[in-house]
Scaffold this motif. Structure first.
Motif, PDB file in Angstrom:
ATOM      1  N   GLU A 182       6.241  22.670   5.316  1.00 46.58           N
ATOM      2  CA  GLU A 182       4.977  21.948   5.521  1.00 46.58           C
ATOM      3  C   GLU A 182       4.751  20.943   4.388  1.00 46.58           C
ATOM      4  O   GLU A 182       4.972  21.258   3.223  1.00 46.58           O
ATOM      5  N   PHE A 183       4.402  19.713   4.766  1.00 46.83           N
ATOM      6  CA  PHE A 183       4.040  18.715   3.755  1.00 46.83           C
ATOM      7  C   PHE A 183       2.556  18.787   3.472  1.00 46.83           C
ATOM      8  O   PHE A 183       1.753  18.784   4.387  1.00 46.83           O
ATOM      9  N   ILE A 184       2.186  18.829   2.221  1.00 45.64           N
ATOM     10  CA  ILE A 184       0.772  18.726   1.872  1.00 45.64           C
ATOM     11  C   ILE A 184       0.615  17.452   1.073  1.00 45.64           C
ATOM     12  O   ILE A 184       1.268  17.280   0.046  1.00 45.64           O
ATOM     13  N   CYS A 185      -0.224  16.553   1.587  1.00 45.12           N
ATOM     14  CA  CYS A 185      -0.327  15.252   0.940  1.00 45.12           C
ATOM     15  C   CYS A 185      -1.709  15.069   0.317  1.00 45.12           C
ATOM     16  O   CYS A 185      -2.718  15.011   1.008  1.00 45.12           O
ATOM     17  N   ASN A 186      -1.746  15.041  -1.031  1.00 49.36           N
ATOM     18  CA  ASN A 186      -3.023  14.815  -1.713  1.00 49.36           C
ATOM     19  C   ASN A 186      -3.071  13.385  -2.214  1.00 49.36           C
ATOM     20  O   ASN A 186      -2.635  13.097  -3.308  1.00 49.36           O
ATOM     21  N   CYS A 187      -3.547  12.485  -1.341  1.00 47.48           N
ATOM     22  CA  CYS A 187      -3.632  11.120  -1.872  1.00 47.48           C
ATOM     23  C   CYS A 187      -4.837  10.391  -1.298  1.00 47.48           C
ATOM     24  O   CYS A 187      -5.331  10.730  -0.233  1.00 47.48           O
ATOM     25  N   PRO A 188      -5.317   9.396  -2.070  1.00 51.45           N
ATOM     26  CA  PRO A 188      -6.449   8.617  -1.576  1.00 51.45           C
ATOM     27  C   PRO A 188      -6.064   7.841  -0.316  1.00 51.45           C
ATOM     28  O   PRO A 188      -4.898   7.876   0.088  1.00 51.45           O
ATOM     29  N   SER A 189      -7.014   7.166   0.294  1.00 53.39           N
ATOM     30  CA  SER A 189      -6.698   6.511   1.569  1.00 53.39           C
ATOM     31  C   SER A 189      -5.903   5.233   1.375  1.00 53.39           C
ATOM     32  O   SER A 189      -5.263   4.738   2.299  1.00 53.39           O
ATOM     33  N   ASP A 247       0.863  -1.190   0.000  1.00 53.26           N
ATOM     34  CA  ASP A 247       0.000   0.000   0.000  1.00 53.26           C
ATOM     35  C   ASP A 247       0.895   1.234   0.000  1.00 53.26           C
ATOM     36  O   ASP A 247       1.609   1.511   0.974  1.00 53.26           O
ATOM     37  N   LEU A 248       0.863   1.970  -1.092  1.00 49.61           N
ATOM     38  CA  LEU A 248       1.753   3.115  -1.262  1.00 49.61           C
ATOM     39  C   LEU A 248       1.486   4.185  -0.203  1.00 49.61           C
ATOM     40  O   LEU A 248       2.415   4.861   0.275  1.00 49.61           O
ATOM     41  N   VAL A 249       0.209   4.306   0.213  1.00 48.90           N
ATOM     42  CA  VAL A 249      -0.136   5.361   1.176  1.00 48.90           C
ATOM     43  C   VAL A 249       0.556   5.101   2.513  1.00 48.90           C
ATOM     44  O   VAL A 249       1.070   6.031   3.155  1.00 48.90           O
ATOM     45  N   ILE A 250       0.616   3.832   2.918  1.00 48.52           N
ATOM     46  CA  ILE A 250       1.294   3.493   4.174  1.00 48.52           C
ATOM     47  C   ILE A 250       2.778   3.849   4.079  1.00 48.52           C
ATOM     48  O   ILE A 250       3.360   4.452   4.997  1.00 48.52           O
ATOM     49  N   ILE A 251       3.373   3.509   2.925  1.00 46.61           N
ATOM     50  CA  ILE A 251       4.795   3.813   2.744  1.00 46.61           C
ATOM     51  C   ILE A 251       5.026   5.320   2.838  1.00 46.61           C
ATOM     52  O   ILE A 251       5.945   5.790   3.529  1.00 46.61           O
ATOM     53  N   ILE A 252       4.167   6.093   2.185  1.00 48.95           N
ATOM     54  CA  ILE A 252       4.326   7.554   2.193  1.00 48.95           C
ATOM     55  C   ILE A 252       4.238   8.081   3.635  1.00 48.95           C
ATOM     56  O   ILE A 252       5.037   8.929   4.052  1.00 48.95           O
ATOM     57  N   LYS A 253       3.273   7.569   4.403  1.00 51.01           N
ATOM     58  CA  LYS A 253       3.097   8.054   5.787  1.00 51.01           C
ATOM     59  C   LYS A 253       4.347   7.793   6.611  1.00 51.01           C
ATOM     60  O   LYS A 253       4.806   8.656   7.366  1.00 51.01           O
TER      61      LYS A 253
END
Ligand code: ATP
Ligand code: MG
Length: 503
Positions: free
Chosen positions: A381-388, A360-366
């Motif tokens: 500041e990080f702004i993260c525009n990604c699906p869940s 899951d790419l979102v977990i890796i990004i977090k």
């Protein structure tokens, strides 16, 4: 009448030839002095002799028959034309003669023959010598022809066996005059098939102009050596001018050799050498880079450790914590440089293999964003525009490395209070990720070299770095069958784009 007799007398004695008058029975009735001299008789001695007395014994019988036939049907002619005649002197010696016969009717009845005889020994000798000379000349010509044929044969067999190539001779209009060589043999072409054909017609169209212009130089008297690529094959051509006896170049000799194998070997050697050179360069760069890049974190570690000792005495836990954090950052910095170098070595030697799994790419990004909290500059500041959730089949370790590199560059090359925007979108086949910052940007002239190993832009000399990060990212992306690109404007900001296949 008197005058006629005198005139006759003078003519009789003054002619060059021996003159003999013979009657119908073959008896000499008159002769001049020259005739006596020729045959070795004294004055008047020949009168009354049979003409056969003057013919060598072995021909006498035949001569009588000939003479009788001639008397019956006389005509003016030279005797035994085409035959070699001989006369016999009084002393029995024989000499070559030439005789011409003239029939004469004396006193209206009796038939006479006037024979004019000349000694042709000198001429005959000259003729014989000429004959001998001609014979020996002919012999020489024969021998020379054989020699020529042999040497031609030799040239032919040398050229025919010319290994892996063709030897040809062309005229000014590039027509074949000669062609031999194993190269033809291998193609099943006979020399005779080529004579008179246009050489340029046999060259692939894309190489024709090149070959023609090179060979034109040869017709101008220059030697030319050049290579021609035909598909995957390489030919080496050596061409020399050939001059005729007037010194004009009317032909050229071209030796064509297939050097494909040699060329291939050369290329392999060259690329091996190039690799070796690159590796050496990389190692020496690493040494200088390491000694430079390691100095800062090591100095920080050293001074922070010293300060911790001092603050320990004062029990100032807040300051101690601050310096421990610094030490941790410095160590992380050192580790990342070493990791980069190790990745590079592994990539170089092909030791890196992808380990694919469902991730899951979102977990890796977090995870990454959490890790980077410590490194972020003040106010960034990080702004993260990604699906869940974004599920894909990939190598999580490589993915993490890629994103970490891009985000740490964005932090490093933008100012305090900057915004770093990370966006991810997906469709059925692809995941598209972008990292946008409003930092220092990349000068246009440096943009095309961004993925080169050790390359750093001209505007980052005051910022630490090794120039390895993007090179590694690029290679990882290739391993994952993805694509990377960027847009950047100096002083405005940079955005990196990544496309990755989901499977
Ligand atoms: P390191 O190996 O420690 O990452 P580095 O950051 O200099 O060193 P790369 O990550 O390969 O090396 O980046 C190469 C160069 O690209 C950088 O030196 C910098 O000039 C330029 N660059 C990369 N990312 C950015 C960015 N977000 N903004 C501006 N310049 C950048
Ligand atoms: Mg970097």
């Amino acid at each position: 009448m008197e005058l006629t007799n005198d005139l006759y007398e003078v003519l009789f004695e003054s002619i060059q030839e021996g003159l003999i008058l013979v009657n119908g029975k073959g008896v000499i009735v008159q002769n001049n002095r020259t005739a006596e001299e020729l045959f070795g008789y004294d004055e008047g001695e020949m009168i009354g002799l049979r003409i056969e007395k003057l013919v060598p014994k072995k021909y006498r019988e035949g001569h009588t028959d000939h003479r009788e036939r001639y008397t019956k049907n006389p005509e003016k002619r030279s005797m035994g034309s085409m035959l070699k005649l001989s006369g016999e002197r009084k002393d029995g010696s024989v000499f070559p003669v030439e005789v011409s016969l003239n029939p004469l009717l004396k006193e209206g009845r009796e038939k006479y023959v006037v024979a004019l005889v000349s000694d042709v020994s000198i001429r005959r000798k000259a003729e014989e010598e000429l004959e001998k000379l001609t014979e020996s000349l002919e012999q020489k010509v024969k021998e020379r022809t054989i020699e020529l044929r042999e040497s031609e044969q030799l040239y032919k067999s040398i050229s025919r066996n010319f290994p892996g190539g063709v030897i040809s001779i062309f005229d000014r209009s590039f027509k074949y005059l000669f062609a031999e060589g194993q190269g033809l043999f291998d193609l099943g072409i006979e020399t005779e098939d080529l004579i008179g054909l246009d050489y340029l017609d046999r060259i692939v169209p894309e190489a024709r102009d090149h070959v023609k212009s090179e060979l034109e130089h040869v017709f101008n008297g220059e030697l030319r050596n050049f290579e021609v690529e035909v598909g995957s094959r390489t030919y080496l051509l050596n061409a020399v001018p050939l001059a005729n006896e007037n010194g004009e170049i009317d032909r050229i000799l071209v030796v064509e050799k297939n050097v494909t194998d040699r060329k291939k070997m050369e290329r392999t050697l060259e690329s091996n050498l190039e690799k070796e050179r690159e590796l050496n360069e990389m190692k020496s760069r690493f040494v200088s880079m390491a000694s430079h890049e390691f100095r800062t974190p090591l100095t920080t570690i050293n001074s922070s450790a010293g300060l911790i000792l001092r603050y320990n005495e004062k029990n100032d836990s807040e300051k101690i914590e601050k310096h421990i954090l610094r030490i941790k950052n410095s160590v992380r910095n050192l580790t990342s440089i070493l990791n980069d170098f190790l990745s590079l070595e592994k990539l170089e030697s092909g030791k890196i293999e992808t380990v694919l799994s469902q991730c899951d790419l979102v977990i890796i990004i977090k995870e990454i964003i959490e890790e980077l909290e410590d490194i972020k500059k003040q106010g960034q500041e990080f702004i993260c525009n990604c699906p869940s959730q974004i599920i894909l089949q990939s190598d999580p370790q490589l993915l993490k490395n890629i994103i970490l590199n891009l985000l740490s560059n964005a932090i490093k090359y933008s100012n305090v209070n900057g915004k770093i925007e990370l966006s991810v979108i997906e469709n059925d086949a692809l995941v598209e990720l972008s990292v946008k910052d409003d930092g220092i940007g990349i000068p246009e002239k440096d943009q095309k070299r961004m993925f080169d190993r050790f390359f750093r832009a001209g505007n980052v000399t005051n910022i630490e770095g090794t120039g390895l990060g993007l090179n590694i990212v690029n290679r990882y992306i290739k391993l994952l069958d993805g694509e990377i690109s960027f847009t950047s404007e100096e002083g405005v900001g940079t955005t990196f784009f990544i496309k990755l296949p989901k499977k």
